[in-house]
Design an enzyme around this catalytic site. Structure first.
Site, PDB file in Angstrom:
ATOM      1  N   ASP A  47       0.846  -1.205   0.000  1.00  0.00           N
ATOM      2  CA  ASP A  47       0.000   0.000   0.000  1.00  0.00           C
ATOM      3  C   ASP A  47       0.878   1.250   0.000  1.00  0.00           C
ATOM      4  OD1 ASP A  47       0.886  -0.121   2.616  1.00  0.00           O
ATOM      5  OD2 ASP A  47      -1.090   0.204   3.530  1.00  0.00           O
ATOM      6  N   ASP A  86      -1.177  -6.141  -0.434  1.00  0.00           N
ATOM      7  CA  ASP A  86      -1.223  -5.461   0.859  1.00  0.00           C
ATOM      8  C   ASP A  86      -2.609  -4.850   1.077  1.00  0.00           C
ATOM      9  OD1 ASP A  86      -0.057  -4.579   3.170  1.00  0.00           O
ATOM     10  OD2 ASP A  86       1.167  -3.025   2.216  1.00  0.00           O
ATOM     11  N   GLU A 118      -1.796  -5.300   8.572  1.00  0.00           N
ATOM     12  CA  GLU A 118      -1.028  -4.755   9.689  1.00  0.00           C
ATOM     13  C   GLU A 118      -1.728  -5.017  11.021  1.00  0.00           C
ATOM     14  OE1 GLU A 118      -0.227  -0.595   8.986  1.00  0.00           O
ATOM     15  OE2 GLU A 118       0.673  -0.990   7.025  1.00  0.00           O
ATOM     16  N   GLU A 185       8.679  -4.287  11.098  1.00  0.00           N
ATOM     17  CA  GLU A 185       9.116  -2.983  10.573  1.00  0.00           C
ATOM     18  C   GLU A 185       9.490  -2.037  11.704  1.00  0.00           C
ATOM     19  OE1 GLU A 185       6.600  -1.097   7.620  1.00  0.00           O
ATOM     20  OE2 GLU A 185       7.785   0.754   7.676  1.00  0.00           O
TER      21      GLU A 185
HETATM   22  O1  KIV Z   1       3.486  -1.086   1.763  1.00  0.00           O
HETATM   23  C1  KIV Z   1       4.654  -1.500   1.835  1.00  0.00           C
HETATM   24  O2  KIV Z   1       5.484  -1.253   0.970  1.00  0.00           O
HETATM   25  C2  KIV Z   1       5.015  -2.294   3.001  1.00  0.00           C
HETATM   26  C3  KIV Z   1       6.446  -2.687   3.169  1.00  0.00           C
HETATM   27  C4  KIV Z   1       7.294  -1.522   3.423  1.00  0.00           C
HETATM   28  C5  KIV Z   1       6.625  -3.751   4.177  1.00  0.00           C
HETATM   29  O3  KIV Z   1       4.170  -2.610   3.792  1.00  0.00           O
END
Ligand code: KIV
Length: 268
Positions: A47, A86, A118, A185
């Site tokens: 995302d 994501d 998340e 992260e």
């Molecule tokens: O959205 C993204 O790029 C991420 C990564 C940085 C893990 O969640």
């Protein structure tokens, strides 16, 4: 499924074998082809597209439909790499039903092979529900960009004892819920090492040090295409912004000076 296609079984096996896992973000067809051919095991359609592709200041605004467009563009490249989509803000926060429905959209409309979301203890029920639908889930804890407002900015998490304990509980919850891997992260490297030792699923670090089972970076950061301030954890392996600027400047000059097109670029 294409021969040689990387699946979640390969990713799990790599942790057992002590082989480092590589993941990179991609949002479109050409880069998906390039990264897959280069040999990366996982392509994350992050995302982060909200920022690096669309110029938003956070990941919050990107929508399901926009994410599906990016995932579809990546899977159309038929990468050997495992493709993880994501889940954007509001696609799983409101209810378990939403979480299942939207994860299914990523698989059905985007042809993603897994989804990422998340959170830890707070999303354990979402992860269980999605995995119960046979959709592999990648967790993501620590500095979770969708929680920007709770964190009061993009800050390293788990620096004090309370924070460390909470992140260990979060990692355990993600594993318990059935995720096949987890992104760590923006957390201290010793905590990432501790979590990687405690849980059996692979940890993929970003700003979490060397002891994770794998690493992930945003493609624009690796390739020198980002416009925001470079965080400490980023290593730039190329400067494509400069290469693009040089190429387009040469094109502009050659058009202005009537050096392009030449006979070899025109039809008779
Ligand atoms: O959205 C993204 O790029 C991420 C990564 C940085 C893990 O969640």
């Amino acid at each position: 499924m294409a021969e040689n296609k990387i699946t979640i079984l390969d990713i799990r096996r790599m942790k057992e074998a002590g082989e480092k896992i590589t993941m990179i973000t991609a949002y479109d067809y050409p880069f998906a082809r390039i990264f897959s051919d280069a040999g990366v095991e996982i392509i994350l359609v992050g995302d982060s597209a909200a920022g690096v592709c669309a110029g938003h200041e956070s990941t919050i605004p990107i929508t399901m439909d926009e994410m599906i467009y990016h995932i579809r563009s990546v899977t159309r490249a038929k990468p050997r790499s495992l493709v993880v989509g994501d889940m954007p803000f509001m696609s799983y926060q409101v209810s378990v039903k939403d979480a299942i429905f939207n994860a299914c959209r990523f698989i059905k409309e985007g042809y993603a092979e897994a989804v990422k979301l998340e959170g830890g203890v707070n999303v354990e029920d979402r992860i269980s529900a999605i995995t119960a639908m046979d959709i592999p889930v990648m967790g993501h804890i620590g500095l979770t960009p969708q929680s920007l407002h709770r964190m009061g900015g993009y800050r390293v998490q788990g620096r004090d004892n309370v924070g460390r304990k909470k992140l260990i509980e979060d990692a355990r919850a993600v594993e318990r819920a059935g995720a096949f891997s987890i992104v760590l992260e923006g957390i201290p490297s010793d905590l990432a090492g501790e979590i990687s030792g405690i849980i059996s699923i692979p940890t993929i670090g970003i700003g979490a040090g060397i002891e994770c089972d794998g690493q992930v970076l945003v493609m624009h950061d690796i390739l020198g295409l980002a416009f925001s301030k470079r965080p400490k954890f980023v290593k730039e392996y190329a400067n494509l912004k400069q290469a693009a600027t040089d190429a387009v400047s040469r094109y502009i000059n050659e058009v202005k000076e009537k050096k392009f097109p030449t006979v070899e670029h025109q039809y008779s």
